[in-house]
Design an enzyme around this catalytic site. Structure first.
Site, PDB file in Angstrom:
ATOM      1  N   HIS A 170       0.886  -1.103  -0.074  1.00  0.00           N
ATOM      2  CA  HIS A 170       0.142   0.101  -0.116  1.00  0.00           C
ATOM      3  C   HIS A 170       0.986   1.220  -0.046  1.00  0.00           C
ATOM      4  CE1 HIS A 170      -3.648   2.112   1.564  1.00  0.00           C
ATOM      5  NE2 HIS A 170      -2.646   3.292   1.855  1.00  0.00           N
ATOM      6  N   GLU A 171       1.840   1.303   0.914  1.00  0.00           N
ATOM      7  CA  GLU A 171       2.741   2.609   1.157  1.00  0.00           C
ATOM      8  C   GLU A 171       3.567   2.811  -0.191  1.00  0.00           C
ATOM      9  OE1 GLU A 171       1.955   4.617   3.134  1.00  0.00           O
ATOM     10  OE2 GLU A 171       0.809   3.340   4.779  1.00  0.00           O
ATOM     11  N   HIS A 206       1.750   4.401  -2.957  1.00  0.00           N
ATOM     12  CA  HIS A 206       1.549   5.927  -2.743  1.00  0.00           C
ATOM     13  C   HIS A 206       2.727   6.491  -3.294  1.00  0.00           C
ATOM     14  CE1 HIS A 206      -2.536   6.228  -0.877  1.00  0.00           C
ATOM     15  NE2 HIS A 206      -2.109   5.645   0.136  1.00  0.00           N
ATOM     16  N   HIS A 253      -7.363   7.707  -1.570  1.00  0.00           N
ATOM     17  CA  HIS A 253      -7.668   6.539  -1.501  1.00  0.00           C
ATOM     18  C   HIS A 253      -8.853   6.216  -2.253  1.00  0.00           C
ATOM     19  CE1 HIS A 253      -4.826   7.146   2.075  1.00  0.00           C
ATOM     20  NE2 HIS A 253      -4.487   6.014   1.802  1.00  0.00           N
TER      21      HIS A 253
END
Length: 585
Positions: free
Chosen positions: A185-186, A189, A259
């Site tokens: 997830h990170e 980004h 998101h």
């Protein structure tokens, strides 16, 4: 802007520190490029572009609070993540090395002088830092802090881990999988999923900017209308009116607009918080990565996702209070969670837009045998002859006689429990464990109730066994703590192979095989140690799976060229002329 992923059930508690530490470099770089962005991209030649698998480097920053055990653990998590992206993502090849420069911070994190001038021979450098933040429940935050003028792709970024959330005494195969999901997830980004870059996304085939309007709907949701997201949204929800992916509108500056909206995407990996149970890495995220313009995708499999699928425009445009669908429920009722992965309680959280949905209650995940449970929960599962395992699901039950008196008033309201199951010809068979050596296996026909004398309750079968059987994402033993699971197949850490990372391997990996060398039609990637198939300019794709389109030697997900306004107007005029001629004839 830097993005926080919360890993604390569904309760959000954002750290304010990163709001004060936002690195202005990215905004300043984009401001300088804004007037000349078309000139910058036009310097790229489509004929000369050479694509290669991405190489990510993690530069750890020293912190006296981090012991060697935590350092080794996070290194393993990031290593598996790096291999996953190297296996699936390609970037435009550049010859020069990367140098961070004289800027002393990245996302508010101090960068030592030695790393400022260091030359890196990878494609993305992520500084890894740690803080012990006892005031917040966030697990990590991340973001890019430097892009290349060549194609606007992020080349430096940061991931900061909150030491408060890293509990080594609780590490198991399930938490490892969740932590890898957090890492993935990170990194997404850091790869460019950040609002400040939305207007700089472009078509990797034509190098033309999408010129997104970034409009918002009546509920203040930003609509990210990149072409692949638009097309997958139309296909997935079965709604021609949708203009793109619906972004989160709640959770503060670190969550809103950065998101996917929880109400429509539920437990998708790129929603604003990680719910109890495993997240899914769906086609929406893969489509978005393709839409950035910085990357091309290798052949991949996404997780099955069924939340909201095929529910039409009403699901997206009407209030959840007006809908009678499985995704939403009545407040406070106990029920099986959506997809039957655990026992839940219908409720809301800070990302739910005041909609109530069936999420897994803490301690009642049917698949997580490592979770902490209260004695009352343990008693409930024991009395109902339940089994918690990766091959278990939640089923509704009803007692033949008076409910078990020993349970608390709270748990006596629960008429669900967890049972092992297996699928045969898309039909569910429930496995009831009688003792250590004996079990009973029962066929569970759709929507019927089954019963037998050995237990004091009936079991209600699901309405659609075929959907449950054909949409499973689980990997055996969560990849044996050695990999990242997507759609029943693992990306393994170095030294292991197999669908579930069950075998030692010193060579290259392909599917479940360990090879001394890759097949001639594949590319042997020494960075991921995977044999890459159908990799565009390295080895051209000749055909694609159903649902993908062959474009410039790549298999594109849900892509079609968006018509310009002039072409739409022109076609409309032509259609009118043809209609008039038909009428006259």
């Amino acid at each position: 802007m830097f993005i926080i992923l919360i890993l604390f059930q569904t309760h959000l508690s954002f750290s304010q520190q990163n709001l004060n530490d936002i690195d202005q470099d990215l905004t300043l770089q984009l401001h300088e490029l804004n007037k000349s962005k078309h000139r910058q991209l036009n310097s790229l030649s489509l004929e000369e572009i050479d694509w290669k698998p991405i190489q990510i480097h993690f530069q750890f920053l020293e912190n006296s609070e981090v012991n060697q055990e935590i350092l080794n653990y996070i290194t393993k998590i990031l290593e598996i993540s790096k291999i996953f992206f190297g296996r699936h993502l390609m970037i435009r090849k550049q010859q020069q090395s990367l140098v961070f420069g004289n800027k002393s911070t990245c996302g508010g994190i101090d960068i030592p002088e030695a790393f400022q001038q260091k030359e890196y021979y990878q494609d993305l450098v992520i500084f890894v830092s740690f803080r012990n933040d006892n005031t917040s429940n966030y697990y990590a935050y991340s973001g890019p802090c430097k892009i290349t003028k060549y194609d606007l792709r992020p080349i430096f970024g940061v991931i900061n881990w909150n030491l408060r959330q890293i509990q080594m005494k609780n590490v198991n195969s399930f938490t490892i999988q969740q932590n890898i999901q957090t890492s993935i997830h990170e990194i997404i980004h850091t790869l460019g999923f950040i609002k400040v870059l939305y207007q700089y996304y472009y078509d990797p085939q034509t190098l033309e900017f999408y010129n997104l309007t970034l409009e918002k709907d009546k509920n203040n949701h930003l609509i990210l209308s990149t072409p692949r997201l638009m097309n997958i949204s139309k296909e997935y929800f079965q709604c021609d009116q949708v203009k793109g992916a619906v972004m989160e509108n709640q959770g503060g500056d670190n969550s809103a607009d950065h998101h996917f909206e929880r109400t429509y995407y539920f437990n998708e990996l790129m929603t604003g918080s990680q719910m109890n149970g495993q997240s899914v890495l769906s086609q929406f995220t893969f489509a978005l990565l393709s839409d950035f313009g910085f990357y091309r995708l290798l052949k991949y499999k996404s997780d099955f996702m069924t939340y909201g699928k095929g529910k039409g425009c009403d699901f997206l445009f009407k209030s959840c209070k007006e809908l009678e669908v499985d995704e939403f429920c009545q407040e406070n009722e106990y029920t099986c969670s959506f997809n039957n992965f655990g026992i839940g309680k219908c409720g809301q959280d800070q990302l739910s837009d005041q909609c109530s949905y069936r999420s897994i209650f803490k301690g009642m995940d049917c698949k997580n045998q490592f979770q902490y449970q209260t004695q009352e929960q343990i008693d409930h599962f024991s009395k109902t002859k339940s089994t918690i395992s990766e091959n278990s699901l939640c089923f509704q039950i009803s007692y033949k006689e008076q409910k078990i008196e020993t349970l608390s008033e709270k748990l006596s309201l629960i008429e669900e429990s967890c049972y092992r199951y297996k699928c045969q010809n898309n039909e569910i068979h429930i496995i009831i464990q009688q003792n250590d050596n004996n079990y009973i296996q029962l066929h569970c026909p759709n929507n019927e109730t089954i019963t037998f004398s050995e237990i004091n309750f009936h079991i209600k079968c699901p309405q659609d066994s075929k959907q449950i059987c054909s949409h499973q994402n689980d990997c055996q033993n969560q990849c044996n703590s050695r990999g990242f699971c997507v759609n029943q197949q693992c990306t393994c850490q170095y030294g292991f192979s197999g669908y579930y990372c069950e075998n030692e391997c010193d060579g290259f990996r392909k599917e479940d095989k360990c090879l001394i060398k890759c097949d001639e039609q594949d590319f042997a990637d020494i960075n991921s140690m995977y044999c890459l198939t159908c990799s565009g300019s390295i080895f051209e794709c000749l055909e694609c799976d159903v649902g993908y389109h062959l474009k410039d030697n790549f298999c594109e997900p849900f892509y079609q060229k968006i018509e310009t306004l002039s072409s739409i107007q022109f076609n409309s005029i032509i259609y009118r002329i043809i209609l008039i001629l038909i009428i006259l004839i």
